[in-house]
Enzyme design. Sequence first.
Site, PDB file in Angstrom:
ATOM      1  N   VAL A   1       0.860  -1.185   0.000  1.00  0.00           N
ATOM      2  CA  VAL A   1       0.000   0.000   0.000  1.00  0.00           C
ATOM      3  C   VAL A   1       0.893   1.232   0.000  1.00  0.00           C
ATOM      4  CG1 VAL A   1      -1.664   1.343   1.357  1.00  0.00           C
ATOM      5  CG2 VAL A   1      -1.867  -1.154   1.262  1.00  0.00           C
TER       6      VAL A   1
ATOM      7  N   ALA B   1       4.461   4.110   2.828  1.00  0.00           N
ATOM      8  CA  ALA B   1       4.006   2.865   2.200  1.00  0.00           C
ATOM      9  C   ALA B   1       4.174   1.734   3.208  1.00  0.00           C
ATOM     10  CB  ALA B   1       4.818   2.588   0.949  1.00  0.00           C
ATOM     11  N   LYS B   2       3.607   0.600   2.930  1.00  0.00           N
ATOM     12  CA  LYS B   2       3.805  -0.564   3.800  1.00  0.00           C
ATOM     13  C   LYS B   2       3.401  -1.810   3.035  1.00  0.00           C
ATOM     14  CE  LYS B   2       5.031  -1.515   8.084  1.00  0.00           C
ATOM     15  NZ  LYS B   2       5.977  -0.807   8.963  1.00  0.00           N
ATOM     16  N   GLY B   3       3.968  -2.953   3.437  1.00  0.00           N
ATOM     17  CA  GLY B   3       3.612  -4.214   2.795  1.00  0.00           C
ATOM     18  C   GLY B   3       3.426  -5.290   3.837  1.00  0.00           C
TER      19      GLY B   3
ATOM     20  N   ASP C   1      10.241  -5.307   8.753  1.00  0.00           N
ATOM     21  CA  ASP C   1       9.256  -5.056   9.802  1.00  0.00           C
ATOM     22  C   ASP C   1       9.123  -6.370  10.570  1.00  0.00           C
ATOM     23  OD1 ASP C   1       7.249  -2.965  10.790  1.00  0.00           O
ATOM     24  OD2 ASP C   1       5.942  -4.690  10.531  1.00  0.00           O
TER      25      ASP C   1
END
Length: 424
Positions: A68, A113-115, A154
């Site tokens: 995202v 952003a992040k996944g 993460d």
Amino acid sequence: MTAQDLSAVQSQINVWDMAQRQLDEVSKLIGLNESLHGYLRQPKRVLEVSVPVRMDDGAFRMFTGYRVQHNLSRGPGKGGIRFHPDVTLDEVKALAMWMTWKCALVNIPFGGAKGGVICDPKAMSMQELENLTRRFTTEISIIIGPEKDIPAPDVYTTPQIMAWIMDTFSMIHGFSIPGVVTGKPVSIGGSLGRDKATARGCSYVVDEAMQELGREIEGATVAIQGFGNAGMYAAQLMADRGYRIVAVSDSRGGVANDRGLDVKGLTAHKAETGSVAGFAGGERVDNREVLEYACDVLVPAALEKVITKENAPRIRAQIIAEAANGPTMPDADDILFDRNIMVLPDILANAGGVTVSYFEWVQDLQANFWEEAEINERLKRKMVRAFRETHEQAKSRGVSMRQGAYCVAVARVAEATKLRGLYP
Ligand code: NAD
């Protein structure tokens, strides 16, 4: 309410609603106009991918993953990738939004952003993890890249996993592209100091908060929930500085000792057994007890939503430094503010990781690598400045440190978004 009931209630609370609610409150505080507020309330881009992975038994298994991008007005997207069974799209959206604010708060030229991939890495072999990482990278390669969106580690993703991401992306393009991902091993373009950066940054802002409250560092007591990258290094760095680590926990339980835990021994115990639980240098405590432990500084460094309106009245720390993302529920925040507990919000307290990630990306693009002392010094300057700006906002507006940090960050993102204007 039992711990199980509590965790069932917590898991029903939607973290994306929580992130949007935080933005709504701050938009009112800073008088953000309605259209910009609406713009910032939604992610720019959401990619969901199905990831077929060959397992060790020869069969394929399908996994679901997400990337995202919340806002790219200030630069390429930046944010970690999480491998965890409880990953949801809403969680990834919230984490992406928080990355936007975090990058803006420490004033680095990145968007958020992040996944995440829904998987249980503890139940997978190294080969299966590599297969999953490489295929997931391939699926999201259409939206990542050094000038587009730069992933990082993460929860349960490691430098080795970052190396596989870098290699896969480089293979697709036919040449080495180290700047596509940060948190890589140093030998392939990682930065010195990245491994401890989140914890180091966190300890710098705790030092500032202690100074602000007129407290001595030497002997100040610390409880830490989570003993992974953020929690373990926070324990080590803070113990080195003179803080006394009195309680720690991880997913399997915790240990406490009011005279101070031997952090070196604890780290060795964790390396040997996979957990801090069962360490002989203290008494067994559970995760709930660690959060409510009598201490000066509480560092939640595991997962979201652990500080709730139920346990907030029982928290005994004077400072809460959110090494984890989103550990405090909004209604718990109100209780902590009324109780005069200083919460150093996640977007400030754990911004050291993304800051050194930024340094890593800069070094990769220039192919010119810095000494660790220089990196730590630059990190300290960024963290101290972000603390001061946050504190000034909080003080002048009479709001919490979280709202102060959001005021600084959201105003910066709103300004960039407004200045760039609407295309076409
Ligand atoms: P990690 O995988 O290295 O460690 C996670 C730790 O949390 C482990 O010790 C695990 O046992 C523990 N844990 C898991 N479930 C738990 C539970 N229910 N109760 C208690 N402990 C539990 O992950 P990390 O990188 O240290 O990330 C921890 C938090 O910090 C996350 O919220 C992450 O988003 C945040 N964070 C990490 C970084 C970074 O650079 N690593 C940067 C910013 C924010």
